[in-house]
Design a protein around this motif. Structure first.
Motif, short mmCIF file in Angstrom:
data_model
loop_
_atom_site.label_atom_id
_atom_site.label_comp_id
_atom_site.label_asym_id
_atom_site.label_seq_id
_atom_site.Cartn_x
_atom_site.Cartn_y
_atom_site.Cartn_z
N GLY A 316 -34.22 72.37 5.22
CA GLY A 316 -34.35 70.95 5.49
C GLY A 316 -35.47 70.33 4.67
O GLY A 316 -36.35 71.03 4.16
N THR A 317 -35.43 69.02 4.55
CA THR A 317 -36.53 68.33 3.87
C THR A 317 -37.82 68.41 4.69
O THR A 317 -38.90 68.22 4.16
CB THR A 317 -36.15 66.87 3.56
N SER A 318 -37.68 68.71 5.99
CA SER A 318 -38.86 69.01 6.82
C SER A 318 -39.69 70.13 6.21
O SER A 318 -40.92 70.08 6.15
CB SER A 318 -38.43 69.48 8.22
N MET A 319 -38.99 71.18 5.79
CA MET A 319 -39.66 72.35 5.25
C MET A 319 -40.33 72.03 3.91
O MET A 319 -41.42 72.50 3.61
CB MET A 319 -38.65 73.49 5.06
N ALA A 320 -39.66 71.20 3.13
CA ALA A 320 -40.25 70.77 1.85
C ALA A 320 -41.53 69.97 2.10
O ALA A 320 -42.55 70.16 1.41
CB ALA A 320 -39.23 69.93 1.08
N THR A 321 -41.49 69.12 3.11
CA THR A 321 -42.64 68.27 3.43
C THR A 321 -43.86 69.11 3.81
O THR A 321 -44.99 68.80 3.40
CB THR A 321 -42.27 67.30 4.57
N SER A 322 -43.65 70.17 4.56
CA SER A 322 -44.79 71.00 4.97
C SER A 322 -45.44 71.70 3.77
O SER A 322 -46.66 71.92 3.76
CB SER A 322 -44.38 72.02 6.03
N HIS A 323 -44.65 72.03 2.74
CA HIS A 323 -45.25 72.58 1.52
C HIS A 323 -46.18 71.56 0.86
O HIS A 323 -47.27 71.90 0.39
CB HIS A 323 -44.16 73.00 0.53
N VAL A 324 -45.74 70.30 0.82
CA VAL A 324 -46.55 69.26 0.18
C VAL A 324 -47.81 68.98 1.01
O VAL A 324 -48.90 68.78 0.46
CB VAL A 324 -45.73 67.98 -0.04
N SER A 325 -47.69 68.96 2.34
CA SER A 325 -48.87 68.76 3.19
C SER A 325 -49.91 69.85 2.94
O SER A 325 -51.11 69.56 2.84
CB SER A 325 -48.47 68.74 4.66
N GLY A 326 -49.46 71.09 2.83
CA GLY A 326 -50.38 72.18 2.52
C GLY A 326 -51.03 72.00 1.16
O GLY A 326 -52.25 72.22 1.00
N ALA A 327 -50.25 71.60 0.17
CA ALA A 327 -50.78 71.41 -1.18
C ALA A 327 -51.83 70.30 -1.21
O ALA A 327 -52.87 70.42 -1.86
CB ALA A 327 -49.64 71.09 -2.15
#
Length: 377
Positions: A316-327
């Protein structure tokens, strides 16, 4: 403004049965009118049930309540706005149980987060995750969690009864390298803000309260792995308040496979909107995309933490978003004080071109090392 008329109207609306009623947000055009209304409302000798039927949203000078179409008050519209308070859903697709995850998940590796850990680990960066809560007992998250808040049950910790919020938290900040998984920013701190129920649903008013909590508690980042199709002026007001407070808001584009449209709140310019890629650095089939997307990140078949100390694979794009938040947590720990606009610019300047797209310069995938280099130039 005729506050007496509004008070009478509210009394009438709350006294009637709630069948065929929908939750609505009532906003005052003037904050001073809202304050005076609050004072008079609290001074009335109304029943506890009537008082509890109204959900106050002070950050946007509004309140939410159940209201039928018949009870809408056109004569009052000059001093107040009325809009629906719809349900919003999290952006995760089908999930399946996974074996114990060890080490670095593929998405964390693909964005080159491990290469940055000698420089930054996200230390002391506060990430508000507005979601379903978190599994406080998960061994991979124990070092990464603050108390947060449960907006659905104020007396309880924001325990996760769905799994989605725990999965998001794991990708951002899991920190159990020897025995479990490690997230993008393992020394950042997750503040779980439970606005979503066990079905992964929340009213816009719950999300607004969550954003307000993040502003008042000085989060650095807000992760919003959810969305809706319709525009909400009330949600935009709350997002704008957070943006003006210097908080970086990261939101998922949605999972409908649309090529020219994304969900709200990701569509608001004040957010960093995130779409999903797969292991081949191609756009994931389920991901919304288009000119409104700011950046892509891994979102297909992502392994992360789950309820009861387990692991699950989700897409999901949810999972993509969490990568960006971490970055962004890594970036803020390395370069404190960057504004939301500066961070969006750095991300857009440092993306890796996608495969299989005709417009590689307009959009690309997150690359943590290139991001940090761009910030230092």
């Amino acid at each position: 403004m005729d506050r007496t008329a509004i008070l009478r109207w509210l009394h009438s609306a709350l006294a009637k049965p709630a069948n065929r009623a929908k939750r609505r947000i009532i906003r005052f055009q003037q904050h001073s009118d809202y304050k005076r209304f609050l004072h008079e409302w609290s001074g009335l000798n109304t029943s506890p049930a009537s008082q509890n039927a109204i959900r106050h949203l002070p950050a946007i000078a509004a309140f939410s309540l159940l209201l039928s179409d018949e009870e809408l008050a056109p004569r009052l519209h000059e001093s107040i706005w009325i809009e629906d308070d719809p349900l919003v859903t999290v952006h995760g697709t089908v999930h399946k149980p996974a074996a114990r995850e060890r080490g670095i998940p593929w998405g964390v590796g693909q964005i080159r987060a491990p290469q940055a850990w000698s420089t930054t680990t996200g230390h002391r960066i506060k990430v508000g995750v507005i979601d379903t809560g978190v599994d406080f007992s998960h061994p991979d998250l124990k070092q990464s969690l603050a108390r947060g808040i449960n907006l659905l049950n104020r007396g309880s910790l924001p325990h996760d009864d769905n799994g989605h919020g725990t999965h998001i938290a794991g990708t951002i900040a899991a920190a159990n390298q020897l025995h479990g998984m490690i997230g993008v920013a393992p020394r950042s701190t997750i503040y779980p803000v439970k606005a979503f129920d066990q079905n992964g649903s929340a009213f816009v008013s719950d999300i607004i309260l969550g954003i307000d909590w993040c502003v008042r508690n000085r989060m650095d980042i807000i992760n919003m792995s959810f969305g809706m199709k319709t525009r909400s002026k009330s949600l935009l007001s709350a997002v704008t308040n957070a943006y003006n407070a210097g908080i970086i808001i990261i939101a998922s584009s949605g999972n409908d496979g649309k090529r020219k449209s994304i969900d709200y709140p990701a569509r608001y310019s004040q957010t960093i909107s995130v779409a999903a890629t797969n292991r081949l650095r191609r756009v994931a089939l389920f991901s919304n995309r288009g000119t409104y997307v700011d950046i892509f990140a891994p979102g297909d078949k992502i392994l992360s933490a789950w309820l009861r100390g387990k692991y699950n694979e989700m897409s999901g794009t949810s999972m993509a978003t969490s990568h960006v938040s971490g970055a962004v947590a890594l970036l803020l720990a390395h370069r404190p004080g960057l504004s939301p606009a500066e961070i969006k610019s750095i991300l857009r300047r440092s993306m890796t071109p996608l495969r299989g797209t005709k417009t590689p310069r307009q959009t690309g995938e997150l690359d943590v090392m290139r991001m940090l280099q761009a910030a230092d130039r």
